[in-house]
Each structure stands twice: as C-alpha cells, then as structure tokens.
Design a protein around this motif. Structure first.
Motif, PDB file in Angstrom:
ATOM      1  N   VAL A   1       0.858  -1.186   0.000  1.00  0.00           N
ATOM      2  CA  VAL A   1       0.000   0.000   0.000  1.00  0.00           C
ATOM      3  C   VAL A   1       0.893   1.235   0.000  1.00  0.00           C
ATOM      4  O   VAL A   1       2.039   1.176   0.445  1.00  0.00           O
ATOM      5  CB  VAL A   1      -0.966   0.037   1.208  1.00  0.00           C
ATOM      6  CG1 VAL A   1      -1.955  -1.125   1.141  1.00  0.00           C
ATOM      7  CG2 VAL A   1      -0.226   0.021   2.523  1.00  0.00           C
ATOM      8  N   SER A   2       0.367   2.329  -0.465  1.00  0.00           N
ATOM      9  CA  SER A   2       1.112   3.580  -0.533  1.00  0.00           C
ATOM     10  C   SER A   2       1.295   4.177   0.853  1.00  0.00           C
ATOM     11  O   SER A   2       0.428   4.048   1.718  1.00  0.00           O
ATOM     12  CB  SER A   2       0.353   4.576  -1.422  1.00  0.00           C
ATOM     13  OG  SER A   2       0.966   5.830  -1.389  1.00  0.00           O
ATOM     14  N   ASP A   3       2.408   4.853   1.042  1.00  0.00           N
ATOM     15  CA  ASP A   3       2.623   5.549   2.314  1.00  0.00           C
ATOM     16  C   ASP A   3       2.565   7.066   2.138  1.00  0.00           C
ATOM     17  O   ASP A   3       2.978   7.806   3.007  1.00  0.00           O
ATOM     18  CB  ASP A   3       3.946   5.142   2.956  1.00  0.00           C
ATOM     19  CG  ASP A   3       5.156   5.567   2.140  1.00  0.00           C
ATOM     20  OD1 ASP A   3       4.984   5.983   0.981  1.00  0.00           O
ATOM     21  OD2 ASP A   3       6.268   5.484   2.664  1.00  0.00           O
ATOM     22  N   HIS A   4       2.052   7.527   1.016  1.00  0.00           N
ATOM     23  CA  HIS A   4       1.928   8.970   0.760  1.00  0.00           C
ATOM     24  C   HIS A   4       0.627   9.483   1.382  1.00  0.00           C
ATOM     25  O   HIS A   4      -0.354   9.721   0.689  1.00  0.00           O
ATOM     26  CB  HIS A   4       1.943   9.271  -0.732  1.00  0.00           C
ATOM     27  CG  HIS A   4       3.191   8.837  -1.419  1.00  0.00           C
ATOM     28  ND1 HIS A   4       4.436   9.216  -1.004  1.00  0.00           N
ATOM     29  CD2 HIS A   4       3.384   8.050  -2.493  1.00  0.00           C
ATOM     30  CE1 HIS A   4       5.349   8.689  -1.791  1.00  0.00           C
ATOM     31  NE2 HIS A   4       4.726   7.965  -2.703  1.00  0.00           N
ATOM     32  N   ILE A   5       0.612   9.644   2.674  1.00  0.00           N
ATOM     33  CA  ILE A   5      -0.625  10.051   3.333  1.00  0.00           C
ATOM     34  C   ILE A   5      -0.760  11.565   3.422  1.00  0.00           C
ATOM     35  O   ILE A   5      -1.801  12.073   3.795  1.00  0.00           O
ATOM     36  CB  ILE A   5      -0.759   9.415   4.723  1.00  0.00           C
ATOM     37  CG1 ILE A   5       0.426   9.785   5.605  1.00  0.00           C
ATOM     38  CG2 ILE A   5      -0.901   7.908   4.606  1.00  0.00           C
ATOM     39  CD1 ILE A   5       0.273   9.367   7.042  1.00  0.00           C
ATOM     40  N   ILE A   6       0.307  12.289   3.081  1.00  0.00           N
ATOM     41  CA  ILE A   6       0.254  13.753   3.080  1.00  0.00           C
ATOM     42  C   ILE A   6       0.788  14.253   1.740  1.00  0.00           C
ATOM     43  O   ILE A   6       1.871  13.864   1.315  1.00  0.00           O
ATOM     44  CB  ILE A   6       1.083  14.359   4.229  1.00  0.00           C
ATOM     45  CG1 ILE A   6       0.517  13.915   5.566  1.00  0.00           C
ATOM     46  CG2 ILE A   6       1.117  15.870   4.132  1.00  0.00           C
ATOM     47  CD1 ILE A   6       1.346  14.322   6.757  1.00  0.00           C
ATOM     48  N   VAL A   7       0.011  15.089   1.070  1.00  0.00           N
ATOM     49  CA  VAL A   7       0.418  15.684  -0.201  1.00  0.00           C
ATOM     50  C   VAL A   7       0.403  17.198  -0.033  1.00  0.00           C
ATOM     51  O   VAL A   7      -0.585  17.752   0.439  1.00  0.00           O
ATOM     52  CB  VAL A   7      -0.546  15.266  -1.338  1.00  0.00           C
ATOM     53  CG1 VAL A   7      -0.179  15.943  -2.643  1.00  0.00           C
ATOM     54  CG2 VAL A   7      -0.551  13.751  -1.498  1.00  0.00           C
ATOM     55  N   PRO A   8       1.488  17.882  -0.410  1.00  0.00           N
ATOM     56  CA  PRO A   8       1.509  19.346  -0.285  1.00  0.00           C
ATOM     57  C   PRO A   8       0.419  20.004  -1.131  1.00  0.00           C
ATOM     58  O   PRO A   8       0.024  19.488  -2.175  1.00  0.00           O
ATOM     59  CB  PRO A   8       2.893  19.736  -0.807  1.00  0.00           C
ATOM     60  CG  PRO A   8       3.691  18.493  -0.821  1.00  0.00           C
ATOM     61  CD  PRO A   8       2.736  17.357  -0.932  1.00  0.00           C
TER      62      PRO A   8
END
Length: 85
Positions: free
Chosen positions: A36-43
C-alpha cells in the motif's frame, strides 16, 4: 524472482472491500506480496515537475483521502494467510 501487487490506497477503487478481495486474489494466484502507498500527506502546492505525468502534475489532490498504511496492512494481515505485506 518474487512478484507482488500494489493495492489502491486512494481514489474510487480504494475501499476496504476491494483491498481485501484484491489481496486474497493475489494470494490465490501465488504472488508473493501486496503493498500500500505511504503517501498520506500531499503538499497543497508542488513546484517541481512530476515525471510520471505528461503534464508534470502529481496525480492526486492534497485533500483526497488516503488509507493509513499501517492500519490497512493490519487489516490485510487478518484477511490473508501467506502473502507478505
């Protein structure tokens, strides 16, 4: 060589039901792992060019919901028996 499958953790396909079914199907096919992706915060604003999009834009909005990865993997561990997470 080992093969795995990246599960959807954002967008319309990202539901707990879909992730469970996909992980179980991956396991039944004999693949080795699911991720699963760990990109839980995107600017909110990204100046750099994103290389995997023809227009250079990051593919998700900063307010798009993501599943938290550790909780999602714990859920998938309960739904599978052999596949690595």
């Amino acid at each position: 060589m080992e093969f795995g499958f990246s599960l959807p953790s954002r967008g319309q396909a990202a539901t707990m039901q879909n992730m469970r079914l996909l992980a179980q199907h991956v396991e039944a096919l004999g693949l080795d792992s699911v991720w699963v992706s760990d990109h839980i915060i995107v600017p909110r604003h990204i100046d750099s060019f994103y290389p995997y999009d023809p227009e250079g834009r990051f593919p998700s909005a900063p307010d798009q919901a993501y599943y938290e990865p550790l909780t999602t993997l714990a859920f998938l561990a309960a739904c599978t028996t052999r596949v690595q997470l």
